[in-house]
Design a protein around this motif. Sequence first.
Motif, mmCIF file in Angstrom:
data_model
loop_
_atom_site.group_PDB
_atom_site.id
_atom_site.type_symbol
_atom_site.label_atom_id
_atom_site.label_comp_id
_atom_site.label_asym_id
_atom_site.label_seq_id
_atom_site.Cartn_x
_atom_site.Cartn_y
_atom_site.Cartn_z
ATOM 1 N N ASN A 112 55.015 44.416 43.899
ATOM 2 C CA ASN A 112 55.014 44.331 45.081
ATOM 3 C C ASN A 112 53.809 43.944 45.437
ATOM 4 O O ASN A 112 52.850 44.595 45.817
ATOM 5 C CB ASN A 112 55.374 45.491 45.906
ATOM 6 N N PRO A 113 53.500 42.536 45.647
ATOM 7 C CA PRO A 113 52.123 41.885 45.739
ATOM 8 C C PRO A 113 51.784 41.932 47.214
ATOM 9 O O PRO A 113 50.918 40.870 47.607
ATOM 10 C CB PRO A 113 52.313 40.753 45.086
ATOM 11 N N ILE A 114 51.907 42.792 48.151
ATOM 12 C CA ILE A 114 51.654 42.581 49.452
ATOM 13 C C ILE A 114 49.966 42.543 49.797
ATOM 14 O O ILE A 114 49.687 42.065 50.898
ATOM 15 C CB ILE A 114 52.429 43.759 50.459
ATOM 16 N N GLN A 115 49.172 42.992 48.922
ATOM 17 C CA GLN A 115 47.948 43.131 48.878
ATOM 18 C C GLN A 115 47.216 41.685 48.722
ATOM 19 O O GLN A 115 46.153 41.592 48.842
ATOM 20 C CB GLN A 115 47.305 44.336 48.075
ATOM 21 N N TYR A 116 47.970 40.801 48.197
ATOM 22 C CA TYR A 116 47.289 39.444 47.859
ATOM 23 C C TYR A 116 47.275 38.549 48.779
ATOM 24 O O TYR A 116 48.337 38.335 49.767
ATOM 25 C CB TYR A 116 48.048 38.968 46.564
ATOM 26 N N ARG A 117 46.148 37.826 49.257
ATOM 27 C CA ARG A 117 46.220 36.530 50.248
ATOM 28 C C ARG A 117 46.896 35.423 49.959
ATOM 29 O O ARG A 117 47.789 34.657 50.990
ATOM 30 C CB ARG A 117 44.974 36.280 50.659
ATOM 31 N N ASP A 118 47.012 35.009 48.733
ATOM 32 C CA ASP A 118 47.955 33.740 48.127
ATOM 33 C C ASP A 118 48.159 33.927 46.888
ATOM 34 O O ASP A 118 47.711 34.974 45.796
ATOM 35 C CB ASP A 118 47.010 32.711 48.504
ATOM 36 N N ILE A 119 48.655 32.979 46.338
ATOM 37 C CA ILE A 119 49.333 32.813 44.882
ATOM 38 C C ILE A 119 48.004 33.086 43.661
ATOM 39 O O ILE A 119 48.157 33.697 42.848
ATOM 40 C CB ILE A 119 49.974 31.696 44.532
ATOM 41 N N TYR A 120 46.941 32.408 44.198
ATOM 42 C CA TYR A 120 45.718 32.521 43.312
ATOM 43 C C TYR A 120 45.099 34.049 43.369
ATOM 44 O O TYR A 120 44.874 34.229 42.168
ATOM 45 C CB TYR A 120 44.829 31.351 43.780
ATOM 46 N N ASP A 121 45.031 34.680 44.431
ATOM 47 C CA ASP A 121 44.598 35.887 44.593
ATOM 48 C C ASP A 121 45.475 36.709 43.528
ATOM 49 O O ASP A 121 45.009 37.917 42.987
ATOM 50 C CB ASP A 121 44.601 36.441 46.091
ATOM 51 N N TYR A 122 46.953 36.538 43.838
ATOM 52 C CA TYR A 122 47.914 37.421 42.939
ATOM 53 C C TYR A 122 47.461 37.036 41.462
ATOM 54 O O TYR A 122 47.708 38.061 40.725
ATOM 55 C CB TYR A 122 49.253 36.785 43.505
ATOM 56 N N LEU A 123 47.379 35.881 40.843
ATOM 57 C CA LEU A 123 47.048 35.599 39.672
ATOM 58 C C LEU A 123 45.956 36.217 39.122
ATOM 59 O O LEU A 123 45.856 36.736 37.980
ATOM 60 C CB LEU A 123 46.939 34.281 39.399
ATOM 61 N N ARG A 124 45.020 36.342 40.023
ATOM 62 C CA ARG A 124 43.723 37.186 39.646
ATOM 63 C C ARG A 124 43.882 38.627 39.472
ATOM 64 O O ARG A 124 43.289 39.181 38.431
ATOM 65 C CB ARG A 124 42.492 36.708 40.908
ATOM 66 N N GLY A 125 44.755 39.068 40.222
ATOM 67 C CA GLY A 125 44.933 40.571 40.219
ATOM 68 C C GLY A 125 45.848 40.975 39.285
ATOM 69 O O GLY A 125 45.779 42.229 38.988
ATOM 70 N N GLN A 126 46.828 40.418 38.806
ATOM 71 C CA GLN A 126 48.107 40.725 38.340
ATOM 72 C C GLN A 126 48.509 40.279 36.974
ATOM 73 O O GLN A 126 49.048 40.785 36.173
ATOM 74 C CB GLN A 126 49.200 40.546 39.188
ATOM 75 N N VAL A 127 47.968 38.740 36.696
ATOM 76 C CA VAL A 127 48.442 38.018 35.366
ATOM 77 C C VAL A 127 47.242 38.181 34.683
ATOM 78 O O VAL A 127 46.673 37.459 34.552
ATOM 79 C CB VAL A 127 49.036 36.875 36.007
#
Length: 202
Positions: A112-127
């Motif tokens: 549930n990636p609600i804390q990420y600003r965009d797809i790049y922020d998501y990749l940095r934090g999760q993948v």
Amino acid sequence: MKKIILLFVTLLVFNLSAFSQAKKLSILVKGPDNKPVSGAVILLDNVKQKRWTNAKGEYKIKLEKTPKEISAYSPKIGIIKVPYNGQKKITLKIKEGNHHYISGDARSKNINPIQYRDIYDYLRGQVPGVNVSGANNINIRGYNSVNGSTVPLFILNNTAVDKTIFSNIVPTTIKSIKVLKGPETSAYGSRGANGVIIVETR
């Protein structure tokens, strides 16, 4: 002409009245230790707000529309959701371990990636295995430049897309992400020379 002026004045008064009636809401977010939580994401009816709680764990907003539910999310602690009953002040206490996501699992469908600003922020934090520079250039770890480029192949819902479309993916719509490299990319031929990032959205 007088009718037009009268209509304009009426609309102006109505808008000013509606604005003045906007309810001010003060939110305080605390953790399991009862201390303020800074940087918590606030959601109104599951809509992420643009700002986060301040250093004192406070968040203030003018409500143009009364929400039915208010949520606070901290990546380090978890998430809390409560019904909103019209209060001017509300305290949200996040219980430790109350996470609605599984960190570090690129294949999980429960993130549930609600804390990420965009797809790049998501990749940095999760993948894991994916490096994203400050300029949002993506490199899959272990790959060197191929033909002067390190950009992987982007697959969105079974369709190859360019970086522009990939950049517009909203993190909260992500169902799953897979990162392919090495022999796993053979199905994509030369297009997968720098690795493949596969995104499924809801």
